[in-house]
Design an enzyme around this catalytic site. Structure first.
Site, PDB file in Angstrom:
ATOM      1  N   TYR A 280      -9.412  15.536  -5.691  1.00 14.33           N
ATOM      2  CA  TYR A 280      -8.773  14.774  -6.775  1.00 14.33           C
ATOM      3  C   TYR A 280      -8.071  15.739  -7.724  1.00 14.33           C
ATOM      4  O   TYR A 280      -6.886  15.581  -8.045  1.00 14.33           O
ATOM      5  CB  TYR A 280      -9.817  13.932  -7.506  1.00 14.33           C
ATOM      6  CG  TYR A 280      -9.248  13.088  -8.624  1.00 14.33           C
ATOM      7  CD1 TYR A 280      -8.594  11.892  -8.353  1.00 14.33           C
ATOM      8  CD2 TYR A 280      -9.348  13.498  -9.955  1.00 14.33           C
ATOM      9  CE1 TYR A 280      -8.058  11.122  -9.374  1.00 14.33           C
ATOM     10  CE2 TYR A 280      -8.820  12.732 -10.987  1.00 14.33           C
ATOM     11  CZ  TYR A 280      -8.180  11.545 -10.686  1.00 14.33           C
ATOM     12  OH  TYR A 280      -7.640  10.786 -11.710  1.00 14.33           O
TER      13      TYR A 280
ATOM     14  N   ASP B 124       0.875  -1.173   0.000  1.00 15.46           N
ATOM     15  CA  ASP B 124       0.000   0.000   0.000  1.00 15.46           C
ATOM     16  C   ASP B 124       0.909   1.218   0.000  1.00 15.46           C
ATOM     17  O   ASP B 124       1.542   1.535   1.008  1.00 15.46           O
ATOM     18  CB  ASP B 124      -0.892  -0.032   1.255  1.00 15.46           C
ATOM     19  CG  ASP B 124      -1.849   1.148   1.313  1.00 15.46           C
ATOM     20  OD1 ASP B 124      -1.635   2.146   0.581  1.00 15.46           O
ATOM     21  OD2 ASP B 124      -2.810   1.090   2.095  1.00 15.46           O
TER      22      ASP B 124
END
Ligand SMILES: NC(=O)c1ccc[n+]([C@@H]2O[C@H](COP(=O)([O-])OP(=O)(O)OC[C@H]3O[C@@H](n4cnc5c(N)ncnc54)[C@H](OP(=O)(O)O)[C@@H]3O)[C@@H](O)[C@H]2O)c1
Length: 252
Positions: free
Chosen positions: A157, A61
Site C-alpha cells: 500500500y 472496475d
C-alpha cells in the site's frame, strides 16, 4: 471555488472520500460522474445526495485492464468532455510479513498495485488524451500519508502510493504544455469504511493520539483539498502533494 458546468469524474465515489468529493463538486455547480466498482446501492445513495442535476453513475472496475479506457469513453460519450479527473478509488489489504504466507503476500502486492497504481496510470493516460483534445484539464490523484512514513503491515500500500506520487509529479511536468495540471492529496487516517475495516479498537485509539488534534480527518476535509487542486486558482500548484493528516506526520 466555482465549478459551474465543469464535467468531473470521481472514481470510487460510492462512499468515503470519493462520496464527499462528489458532493462538494456538485455543491459548486459541477456535473459529477460517480464511478464505483460493485456497490450500486451505495453509489445510488451518493447520486441521490448530490445537489443539482446532471450527475450520473458509471459502474466500472478500474483495475480491469480495459476498464479505464471504457470508463473515460463512457464519460465522454455522455458529457462530451472531461474537465476534471479525480483518481480516488483505492484498496488496502493487510500482508504483514510476520504473519502471511507467500501466496497471500504476492496476491496482496498484485491487487494493490493493480488498483492503486496501474488503474490510475491507465486513467491518466486516457483522461489526458481526452483533455489534450479539449484544450486542457485537471487531474487530482488521492495518495496517502503511508507513502512517506511507511506502512509496516501493508508495505505494498505504501509503495503503491509512493509510486503514485512519483508518477503524478512526472505527469505534472510532462502535461503542462497541454494545459493539464496534476496534483496529489495525501490524507492520513480518514473516517471512512476503509479505516473502519482495517483498524482494531486499540489501533484506532493509538491513531487518534498520532495527531495533536486527537482525531482522524473527516472525508469532507480531504475533499476540500481535492477541490482546491482542481480549481482555476491552483494552476501553478501543479505537481504539489497536499498533506491532510492533522500534523500527525510532518515531512520536510
Ligand atoms: N480512509 C483513509 O484512512 C485513507 C487514508 C489515506 C488515503 N486514503 C485513500 O483515499 C482513497 C479513498 O479511500 P476511502 O477510505 O474513501 O475508501 P472506501 O471507503 O473503502 O471506498 C473505496 C471506494 O473505491 C471504490 N473502489 C475500490 N476499488 C475499485 C475498483 N477497482 N474500481 C472502481 N472503484 C473501486 C469503492 O467502490 P465500491 O463501493 O463499489 O466497492 C468505493 O467507492 C483511496 O485511494 C485510499 O487509499 C484513505
Amino acid at each position: 471555488m466555482d465549478f459551474t458546468n465543469k464535467n468531473v469524474l470521481v472514481t470510487g465515489a460510492s462512499r468515503g472520500i470519493g462520496k464527499a468529493t462528489a458532493m462538494a463538486f456538485a455543491e459548486k455547480g459541477a456535473n459529477v460522474g460517480i464511478n464505483y466498482r460493485s456497490n450500486e446501492a451505495a453509489a445510488r445513495e451518493t447520486l441521490n445526495a448530490l445537489s443539482g442535476d446532471g450527475h450520473k453513475l458509471f459502474q466500472q472496475d478500474v483495475s480491469d485492464k480495459d476498464g479505464a479506457q471504457a470508463l473515460i469513453s463512457d464519460f465522454i460519450a455522455h458529457y462530451g468532455s472531461l474537465d476534471i479527473l479525480v483518481n480516488n478509488a483505492g484498496i488496502s489489504i493487510f500482508h504483514d510479513i510476520d504473519e502471511v504466507d507467500f501466496d497471500h503476500w504476492t496476491d496482496a502486492w498484485k491487487k494493490i498495485f493493480e488498483t492503486n497504481l496501474f488503474a490510475v496510470s491507465n486513467l491518466c493516460y486516457w483522461g489526458a488524451k481526452s483533455m489534450m483534445e479539449s484544450g486542457g484539464g485537471k487531474i487530482v490523484n488521492v495518495s496517502s500519508r503511508g507513502a512517506f512514513r511507511g506502512e509496516p503491515t501493508k508495505p505494498a500500500y505504501g509503495a503503491s502510493k509512493a509510486a503514485l506520487n512519483a508518477m503524478s509529479q512526472s505527469l505534472a511536468k510532462k502535461l503542462a504544455k497541454h494545459n493539464i495540471h496534476v496534483g496529489v492529496v495525501a490524507p492520513g487516517f480518514t473516517e471512512t469504511e476503509m479505516a473502519a475495516q482495517t483498524l482494531t479498537p486499540v489501533e484506532r485509539d493509538n491513531l487518534l493520539r498520532e495527531s495533536p488534534f486527537q482525531r482522524m480527518a473527516q472525508p469532507e476535509e480531504v475533499a476540500h483539498a481535492i477541490l482546491f487542486l482542481a480549481s482555476e486558482g491552483a494552476s501553478y500548484s501543479s505537481g504539489a502533494i497536499i498533506d491532510v493528516n492533522g500534523a500527525s506526520y510532518l515531512r520536510s
